[in-house]
Design a protein around this motif. Sequence first.
Motif, PDB file in Angstrom:
ATOM      1  N   UNK A  74       2.263  -5.187  49.075  1.00 34.24           N
ATOM      2  CA  UNK A  74       2.693  -4.369  47.857  1.00 34.24           C
ATOM      3  C   UNK A  74       1.249  -4.529  47.216  1.00 34.24           C
ATOM      4  N   UNK A  75       0.514  -5.463  47.515  1.00 34.13           N
ATOM      5  CA  UNK A  75      -0.775  -5.871  46.556  1.00 34.13           C
ATOM      6  C   UNK A  75      -0.441  -5.777  45.037  1.00 34.13           C
ATOM      7  N   UNK A  76       0.678  -6.371  44.824  1.00 36.84           N
ATOM      8  CA  UNK A  76       1.031  -6.406  43.218  1.00 36.84           C
ATOM      9  C   UNK A  76       1.925  -7.559  43.164  1.00 36.84           C
ATOM     10  N   UNK A  77       1.482  -8.242  42.211  1.00 40.00           N
ATOM     11  CA  UNK A  77       2.302  -9.846  42.034  1.00 40.00           C
ATOM     12  C   UNK A  77       3.874  -9.327  41.109  1.00 40.00           C
ATOM     13  N   UNK A  78       4.861  -9.264  41.831  1.00 42.07           N
ATOM     14  CA  UNK A  78       6.136  -8.817  41.118  1.00 42.07           C
ATOM     15  C   UNK A  78       6.714  -9.923  40.377  1.00 42.07           C
ATOM     16  N   UNK A  79       6.050 -11.042  40.514  1.00 38.84           N
ATOM     17  CA  UNK A  79       6.417 -12.604  40.083  1.00 38.84           C
ATOM     18  C   UNK A  79       7.990 -12.709  40.610  1.00 38.84           C
ATOM     19  N   UNK A 243       8.383 -21.343  39.452  1.00 39.38           N
ATOM     20  CA  UNK A 243       7.133 -20.832  40.345  1.00 39.38           C
ATOM     21  C   UNK A 243       7.679 -19.959  41.520  1.00 39.38           C
ATOM     22  N   UNK A 244       6.927 -18.966  41.895  1.00 37.29           N
ATOM     23  CA  UNK A 244       7.388 -18.037  42.994  1.00 37.29           C
ATOM     24  C   UNK A 244       6.714 -17.942  44.026  1.00 37.29           C
ATOM     25  N   UNK A 245       5.407 -19.114  44.152  1.00 36.25           N
ATOM     26  CA  UNK A 245       4.492 -18.705  45.245  1.00 36.25           C
ATOM     27  C   UNK A 245       4.108 -20.073  45.794  1.00 36.25           C
ATOM     28  N   UNK A 246       3.555 -20.300  47.014  1.00 37.71           N
ATOM     29  CA  UNK A 246       3.248 -21.573  47.473  1.00 37.71           C
ATOM     30  C   UNK A 246       1.685 -21.896  46.472  1.00 37.71           C
ATOM     31  N   UNK A 247       1.037 -20.797  46.228  1.00 33.89           N
ATOM     32  CA  UNK A 247      -0.173 -21.230  45.583  1.00 33.89           C
ATOM     33  C   UNK A 247       0.210 -21.956  44.206  1.00 33.89           C
ATOM     34  N   UNK A 248       1.095 -21.401  43.446  1.00 30.39           N
ATOM     35  CA  UNK A 248       1.483 -22.071  42.210  1.00 30.39           C
ATOM     36  C   UNK A 248       1.734 -23.635  42.260  1.00 30.39           C
ATOM     37  N   UNK A 249       2.575 -23.945  43.293  1.00 26.89           N
ATOM     38  CA  UNK A 249       2.902 -25.414  43.554  1.00 26.89           C
ATOM     39  C   UNK A 249       1.357 -26.264  44.261  1.00 26.89           C
ATOM     40  N   UNK A 250       0.803 -25.491  44.866  1.00 31.09           N
ATOM     41  CA  UNK A 250      -0.491 -25.995  45.520  1.00 31.09           C
ATOM     42  C   UNK A 250      -1.240 -26.634  44.267  1.00 31.09           C
ATOM     43  N   UNK A 251      -1.523 -25.629  43.077  1.00 35.94           N
ATOM     44  CA  UNK A 251      -2.297 -25.968  41.770  1.00 35.94           C
ATOM     45  C   UNK A 251      -1.454 -27.271  41.213  1.00 35.94           C
ATOM     46  N   UNK A 252       0.077 -27.240  41.147  1.00 34.11           N
ATOM     47  CA  UNK A 252       0.539 -28.249  40.395  1.00 34.11           C
ATOM     48  C   UNK A 252       0.297 -29.457  41.118  1.00 34.11           C
ATOM     49  N   UNK A 253       0.676 -29.542  42.591  1.00 37.63           N
ATOM     50  CA  UNK A 253       0.535 -30.973  43.137  1.00 37.63           C
ATOM     51  C   UNK A 253      -0.914 -31.391  43.195  1.00 37.63           C
TER      52      UNK A 253
END
Length: 382
Positions: A74-79, A243-253
């Motif tokens: 979708x190239x849109x972050x629907x959260x 969080x709804x994406x792998x990237x958010x968890x990557x940043x957290x950890x």
Amino acid sequence: MKITDVKTYIVGNEWKNWVFTHVETDEGITGLGEATLNGFAKTVEMAIHELKRFVIGEDPFDVEKLSLRMFRDYFTDGGQIQGAAISGIDYALWDVMGKKLNLPVYKLLGGKCHDNLRAYANGWYQSSRTPEGFYNDAKEVVDAGYTALKFDPFGTAWRVVERKEFNYALEIIEAVRDAVGNDADILIEGHNRFSVHTALQFAQEMKQFNPTWFEAPVPPQKVSSMVEIAKRSPVPIACGEDYHSREQFAELMSHDAVHIIQLEPQYMGITAAKQVAGMAHAHNAVIAPHSAQGPLCSIVCGHLNTASPNFYLHEIFDDFNKDWTQEILTNNVEVMDGHIQFPDGPGWGTELNVDLVEEHPYSQNHFLPLFREGWEKREGLK
């Protein structure tokens, strides 16, 4: 095998409308999914029907491709809305695979790492918001066999609190500790309520009651705030359910500060959730997935936890829902001696009772209004 359609159902559970899905295939195998998201049931339902164009005509075994396509294309972050819709379809794909192969999903996720999954109770505190009310309710929970329980003692607090209310919240925590004794785990829920300074003040004062964790003490959007709390708090910090994406968890950890990861499979699907569990494992962290949605989410978390070597605790609301909710699925998670047992049949091992869905229709007032008086009674809006 090809996917032919995706159908949706909304169940009007009082405190949160539950959204379920059926993925249909040309071989007659139907997969069951869930896409519950508090006050956004109708919105998520529409998102599912917008996403299903990416999976119809595809092989349900191609979960990595289809999960990526629904997230990326979708190239849109629907959260969380997009994440819940993906979950509704993704869960169902794993159910189809399990049924086709005649295996429970945890076997497909890597097999059994644990014979027992220790559970903690949530949603048990539904009487008066007083130390006495929490004490009595907590006694019932431990008498039922639970050795861990979570609660939010903070009422409608947001960012800062007056000293009188600050002390009252501590009195509630003390009452629960007195009720359950020193051998049970108490988990303090923050619901993203506080500023950094207020959260640290609470963490310092609650330490005397030996809580196992202080959950989501600050809003999740600024990872730096959560990291600051985790590094300075004398109580372990748990978070991740937003969080709804792998990237958010990557940043957290990446900050190596939070080591209790509460990923929410409902916001990313089981395909991505398994990867986040592995990411946590690589950071010497444990997982305690958020499971405060509908009854299928609880089963899904059971499969994920069973197949994850770094599993810590399993969240249970099911025991504290209305009796009729136990019939919405043909098989449910059960709790015995503080540990869960979940259906062990092919796929998720359960089916949706479609006839009962019609008896409990959607209502726009069925959601958890966390900043209104009496929200903890889980009665929705009146």
